[in-house]
Design an enzyme around this catalytic site. Structure first.
Site, PDB file in Angstrom:
ATOM      1  N   GLU A  60     -13.765  28.439  -2.458  1.00 37.94           N
ATOM      2  CA  GLU A  60     -12.453  28.824  -3.607  1.00 37.94           C
ATOM      3  C   GLU A  60     -12.774  30.290  -4.140  1.00 37.94           C
ATOM      4  O   GLU A  60     -11.701  30.914  -4.387  1.00 37.94           O
ATOM      5  CB  GLU A  60     -12.657  27.592  -4.644  1.00 37.94           C
ATOM      6  N   HIS A 129     -12.888  14.321  -9.850  1.00 33.66           N
ATOM      7  CA  HIS A 129     -11.769  14.397  -9.454  1.00 33.66           C
ATOM      8  C   HIS A 129     -10.589  14.365 -10.393  1.00 33.66           C
ATOM      9  O   HIS A 129      -9.481  13.881  -9.926  1.00 33.66           O
ATOM     10  CB  HIS A 129     -11.689  13.739  -8.161  1.00 33.66           C
TER      11      HIS A 129
END
Ligand code: TPP
Ligand code: MG
Lengths: 326, 337
Positions: A60, A129
């Protein structure tokens, strides 16, 4: 007008903008061969090839930086994060690089790029998450942050984001991808920074954005059955925020509930309440109430997960409370 | 694999004019920064300010080999590369003074020198953060089918960051025309490289990526840097493949203006040892030997550079501070495509 899903609306936006401008490319994990972790980029690899639909390693920080570098020298990257939870690894590139390049270069390097992906909680994905990042990102000057809640807004805002010469954050909703709505076939954009009055009413305002728009609309439907008429202000963009739309609604209803997916402290709602107290002090008939996630990491077990989330029941209760109905 | 390259005394590479230009560029960086030190002490420059003194062979050797359409990106220790790229001493000094005629309109300061006209993509303040950005520039070059390269300068401590690995992995995977240039000046602030990196030969980090060439070179010898660049450019420009260069050098000043030159993390004796290999003195001595330059030529060069540096100071001093309107400018652009 065709009725399509939020996912298809985003897919159309990407396809149309990539057809329109060959400097636009999409990059991220699983966007090409796999067609996107949530299938938003379905079919794009086939149409545009691997230079413009780029599968990245799980890196990322690295690929967000690749987007920044490409934008500096004239491309228009769309960087997809599989979810915004993972974008925390790339926050340096978003906050220290993309948001500040124009300023610290004295205006020499605009950053025409988009960072997008699903934001907020889905179902039982637990703590790492299930997070809503609106307030983190909206805090940063140099960024724009959009939070589409419907297929129409998703397509129009993503297209506007891709055409914008500034770094734009697009916070999509994982739980929204399958929702449906009318989306015109003609080219259109939704202007960044403009709220939309999704429902008109004169008893109370619900000010919200993103995934919570659906909750607010459901609440409005339920309350209507009891004769309570709610104004639903969908901000659509949380930076820059449409302060005028907030103020206009609260001046009309004199009562407000501020609904957001994230946590309370330093949340988006705190800013909205500040605008209200500054601009509508004499218009208020009751203190403003905020509905938000409980101040805990998201749990896994169903019942307590539900208890942690802002929802329909909490929203309805809040509206009744500001109307002194209980 | 890498070999230390040296050139022998009499037969120097290039012609006399080129060698004079290299010397001039290096001396300009040195004298300019000495002036910066003075201005800092007088409070004309604020904030963090990192001098490059001792490392001029690196910037000069690398940048003198680049084409005008190539790109450069670097760290906060960026005055040397900016000057070597041809940014004017005036625009740099005005930036350091925080004035509107600065290269970044007084908004960036010492750590954030930018010049779009020279493809100088900035000084960056987050250690390692600019390395993925360099990979992105390499990606854009490839996307457009160009044959430029990007030279990405970084301190040796960057090899320990995740950003470095992520960038090199993608650059190797996608065959991007990136020159990753480690300026190994032995210290990251006060931490010696051996106390931070679990690898001795930093250029060997390239072994982690199939097909990436790595080598180390003596950064105090500007010709050795140029020779290494010639090979590296062949790989990056012609084959569109990344290269990792470890250029060994030394900084003669403290990490930043608040850091003592020696006495805490390094000894005076060590510093003195490295001062014997001052890149400017080495080049000058070899040019004397080769008959390129006389002492009076050198004195004239010194004089000319002294004038340039004083002019930069005077220019910066006379330039206005940014207006209060400028505070709000450059946050966003209002154009859309
Ligand atoms: C991510 C990050 N951590 C810490 C710092 C503070 N810092 C600035 S320079 C520096 C040392 C870097 O050393 P090196 O990479 O060897 O470059 P040099 O200063 O020697 O040129 C540190 C720790 C920073 N700017 N960024
Ligand atoms: Mg160092």
């Amino acid at each position: 007008m065709p009725i399509i899903t939020y996912r298809e609306a985003l897919n159309q936006a990407l396809r149309e903008e990539m057809q329109r401008d060959d400097r636009v490319f999409l990059m991220g994990e699983e966007v090409a061969v796999y067609n996107g972790a949530y299938k938003v980029s379905k079919g794009l690899l086939e149409e545009f090839g691997e230079m413009r639909v780029v599968d990245t390693p799980i890196t990322e920080l690295g690929f967000a930086g690749v987007g920044v570098g490409a934008a500096m020298v004239g491309l228009r990257p769309v960087v997809e994060f599989m979810t915004w939870n993972f974008a925390l690894l790339a926050i340096d590139q978003i906050v220290n690089a993309a948001a500040k390049m124009l300023y610290m270069s004295g205006g020499q390097y605009p950053m025409p790029m988009v960072f997008r992906g699903p934001n907020g909680a889905a179902l039982q994905l637990s703590a790492q998450h299930s997070q809503a990042f609106e307030s983190w990102l909206a805090h940063i000057p140099g960024l724009k942050v959009v939070t589409p809640g419907t297929p129409y807004d998703a397509k129009g805002l993503l297209k506007a984001a891709i055409r914008d010469d500034n770094p734009v954050i697009v916070l999509e909703g994982e739980m929204l991808y399958n929702t449906k709505g009318e989306v015109p076939t003609e080219d259109y954009i939704v202007p960044i920074g403009k709220a939309d009055l999704k429902r008109e009413g004169d008893h109370c305002s619900i000010i919200t954005s993103g995934k919570m728009v659906l909750v607010a609309m459901n609440a409005a439907d339920q309350l209507a059955k009891e004769g309570i008429r709610v104004d639903v202000v969908d901000l659509r963009t949380v930076r820059p925020m449409d302060r005028e739309a907030i103020v206009a609604s609260v001046r009309k209803t004199n009562r407000a509930v501020v609904l957001e997916e994230g946590w309370e402290l330093a949340g988006i709602g705190a800013q909205i309440v500040d605008y209200i107290q500054r601009d509508c002090f004499d218009d208020l008939d009751a203190p403003v109430i905020r509905v938000h996630q409980t101040d805990v990491p998201m749990p896994y077990a169903k019942a307590i997960e539900k208890a942690a989330k802002p929802d329909l029941a909490k929203t309805i209760a809040a509206v009744k409370k500001v109307m002194y109905l209980n | 694999m890498a070999a230390k390259k040296r050139t022998d005394g009499k037969h120097l590479p290039g012609d006399a004019a080129l060698r004079r230009e290299l010397l001039h560029t290096m001396l300009l960086q040195r004298r300019f920064e000495e002036k910066v030190g003075e201005a800092y002490a007088l409070g004309k420059i604020g904030g963090f300010c990192h001098l490059y003194i001792g490392q001029e062979g690196v910037s000069t050797g690398v940048i003198s080999m680049l084409r005008p359409d190539d790109y450069i990106i670097t760290t906060y220790r960026d005055h040397g590369q900016a000057l070597a790229r041809g940014m004017t001493p005036r625009s740099i000094m005005a930036e350091l003074f925080g004035r509107v005629d600065g290269c970044s309109r007084g908004k960036g300061g010492s750590m954030h020198l930018f010049d779009r006209n020279l493809n100088f993509l900035g000084g960056h303040g987050i250690v390692g953060g600019h390395v993925p950005i360099a990979a992105g520039v390499g990606f854009a070059i490839k996307y457009r089918g160009g044959d430029q390269v990007i030279a990405c300068f970084m301190g040796e401590s960057v090899v320990n960051t995740g950003a470095f690995h992520e960038a090199l992995n993608m650059a190797a995977l996608w065959k991007l025309p990136c020159l990753f240039i480690i300026e190994n000046n032995k210290y990251g602030m006060g931490t010696a490289v051996e106390r931070a990196a679990a690898i001795k030969d930093l250029s060997r980090r390239s072994d982690a990526y199939d097909g990436m060439h790595g080598e180390y070179v003596d950064g105090q010898d500007v010709f050795a840097v140029r020779e290494s660049m010639e090979r590296s450019l062949e790989t990056a420009r012609r084959e569109s493949k990344p290269v990792l260069l470890e250029i060994r050098t030394y900084r003669y000043m403290g990490h930043s203006m608040s850091d003592a030159v020696s006495g805490t993390y390094r000894t005076k004796a060590e510093l003195d040892e490295y001062l014997k290999r001052d890149p400017i003195n080495l080049l000058k001595a070899r040019m004397y030997e080769a008959g390129d330059l006389t002492e009076s030529d050198f004195a004239a060069m010194e004089q000319e550079i002294k004038t340039i540096c004083q002019d930069a100071w005077d220019f910066a001093d006379a330039s206005p501070e940014p207006s209060i309107e400028a505070l709000h400018e450059d946050v966003l652009v209002d154009t859309t495509s």
